[in-house]
Design a protein around this motif. Structure first.
Motif, short mmCIF file in Angstrom:
data_model
loop_
_atom_site.label_atom_id
_atom_site.label_comp_id
_atom_site.label_asym_id
_atom_site.label_seq_id
_atom_site.Cartn_x
_atom_site.Cartn_y
_atom_site.Cartn_z
N SER A 56 0.85 -1.25 -0.01
CA SER A 56 -0.16 0.13 -0.01
C SER A 56 0.98 1.35 0.03
CB SER A 56 -1.01 -0.06 1.32
OG SER A 56 -0.12 0.19 2.59
N VAL A 57 0.12 2.36 -0.50
CA VAL A 57 0.79 3.71 -0.05
C VAL A 57 -0.26 4.73 0.08
CG1 VAL A 57 0.37 4.35 -2.83
CG2 VAL A 57 2.46 5.44 -1.60
N ARG A 58 0.03 5.74 0.78
CA ARG A 58 -0.65 6.81 1.27
C ARG A 58 -0.35 8.15 0.58
NH1 ARG A 58 -4.22 7.13 5.62
NH2 ARG A 58 -3.65 5.30 6.28
N ILE A 59 -1.17 9.05 0.21
CA ILE A 59 -0.84 10.36 -0.12
C ILE A 59 -0.51 11.18 0.96
CG2 ILE A 59 -1.69 12.49 -1.56
CD1 ILE A 59 -3.16 10.58 -3.22
N ALA A 60 0.91 11.58 1.36
CA ALA A 60 0.85 12.41 2.38
C ALA A 60 0.95 13.96 2.35
CB ALA A 60 2.68 12.10 2.61
N ASP A 61 1.16 14.36 1.15
CA ASP A 61 0.99 16.08 0.95
C ASP A 61 0.61 16.16 -0.62
OD1 ASP A 61 3.55 15.55 -0.87
OD2 ASP A 61 4.57 15.69 0.97
N LYS A 62 0.67 17.69 -0.51
CA LYS A 62 -0.11 18.06 -1.96
C LYS A 62 1.15 17.77 -2.97
CE LYS A 62 2.61 22.62 -1.41
NZ LYS A 62 2.11 24.19 -1.57
N TYR A 63 2.22 17.36 -2.92
CA TYR A 63 3.34 17.11 -3.96
C TYR A 63 2.87 15.54 -4.24
CZ TYR A 63 5.52 21.09 -1.83
OH TYR A 63 5.89 22.42 -1.71
N ASP A 64 2.54 14.73 -3.53
CA ASP A 64 1.94 13.41 -3.92
C ASP A 64 0.77 13.48 -4.69
OD1 ASP A 64 4.18 12.22 -2.50
OD2 ASP A 64 3.23 11.88 -0.81
N ALA A 65 0.00 14.42 -4.48
CA ALA A 65 -1.21 14.55 -4.99
C ALA A 65 -1.39 15.17 -6.22
CB ALA A 65 -2.43 15.09 -4.14
N GLU A 66 -0.32 15.97 -6.81
CA GLU A 66 -0.09 16.75 -7.97
C GLU A 66 0.39 16.01 -9.14
OE1 GLU A 66 4.85 17.62 -8.04
OE2 GLU A 66 3.35 19.22 -7.58
N GLY A 67 0.39 14.74 -9.16
CA GLY A 67 0.68 13.79 -10.25
C GLY A 67 0.05 12.45 -9.97
#
Length: 280
Positions: free
Chosen positions: A237-248
């Motif tokens: 598994s992986v979790r989106i930690a911040d806005k940088y992870d969410a940008e792509g």
């Protein structure tokens, strides 16, 4: 700038955010922003690190780096030499009339007036750079030809030349990019994909070269978790930690096997809702 464009292309192939790049290389996030925008030239070692993460041979990108470095030096103003100003910039002293030569004398360069010799030397100095320009232009053209050939070879590399870092069950828990599983030439395919909430998309990727699978989440929200599992390989598994992870996009570690029978589950932030699908 050709080098910056190619640098951005290689970074895109890694699938890493700027924060992730900073974690995996010796350059900081702000430095990567400057390098990718073309504002600064990265050190050679950083270029090698990026190519390693993308599973690319560094030679072609380093050839572009050399060209950009040479261009940068040519644009820099020349250092002060400390020499006195040239004769045409300085105030000239009045010249004494030359002594006419005797009947048997020959007026050669050695016996010419000092001002005439100075003008002759200045003319020679000015002609030097002009004579060197064709050679410099030829060198630049040859360098461009070498770089162009290297890029053609780079883009036409055969999959057989790639050596994956793992295969099958040995890939479970490992990342796809550093192990040359998630790059061009590793026989990649998208085994299945789903779109959620008109924005977030999840896909299941499979590498035939590595015989391994992983899932990716595109444009998720901070706190979203993505899981991938395969028979006998457990769950990664992986979790989106911040806005940088969410940008792509953000990818899970791999599980051995596939493409059929691999299951991906999206767990939105702050919920226990599991949105799952499988590859066939």
């Amino acid at each position: 700038m050709v080098f910056a464009r190619e640098l951005r292309r290689v970074r895109q192939q890694t699938g890493l955010t700027l924060v992730a790049l900073a974690d995996r290389t010796t350059a900081s996030k702000s430095s990567w922003q400057r390098y990718l925008s073309g504002a600064h030239l990265p050190p050679r070692g950083v270029v090698r690190e990026l190519c390693e993460l993308a599973g690319r041979k560094p030679g072609p990108l380093l050839a572009l780096w050399e060209l950009a470095e040479a261009s940068r030096h040519r644009r820099q103003p020349p250092a002060e030499s400390g020499k006195p100003p040239a004769a045409d910039d300085a105030e000239e002293a009045p010249e004494a009339p030359p002594t006419p030569p005797g009947p048997a004398e020959d007026v050669s360069e050695a016996t010419a007036p000092a001002s005439e010799k100075a003008r002759t030397e200045q003319a020679r100095d000015r002609s030097g750079p002009a004579r060197r320009r064709p050679a410099a232009a030829l060198s630049a053209l040859l360098a461009l030809a070498v770089v162009g050939g290297a890029l053609l070879v780079w883009s036409d590399r055969k999959p057989e030349g790639l050596k994956p870092g793992c295969r099958g069950a040995d890939c479970t828990g490992k990342r796809s990019q550093p192990n040359a599983c998630g790059i061009d030439g590793s026989a990649l395919l998208t085994a299945a994909e789903r779109e959620f909430d008109d924005r977030t998309r999840v896909d299941i990727r499979y590498s035939e070269g590595c015989d391994a699978s992983w899932a990716r989440i595109w444009f998720g929200e901070i706190g979203d978790r993505l899981e991938v599992s395969a028979p006998g390989q457990g769950t990664q598994s992986v979790r989106i930690a911040d806005k940088y992870d969410a940008e792509g996009y953000l990818g899970t570690p791999m599980v051995g096997g596939g493409p059929g029978g691999v299951r991906a589950c999206l767990v939105p932030a702050g919920t226990d809702d599991r949105r799952c699908f499988s590859s066939t």
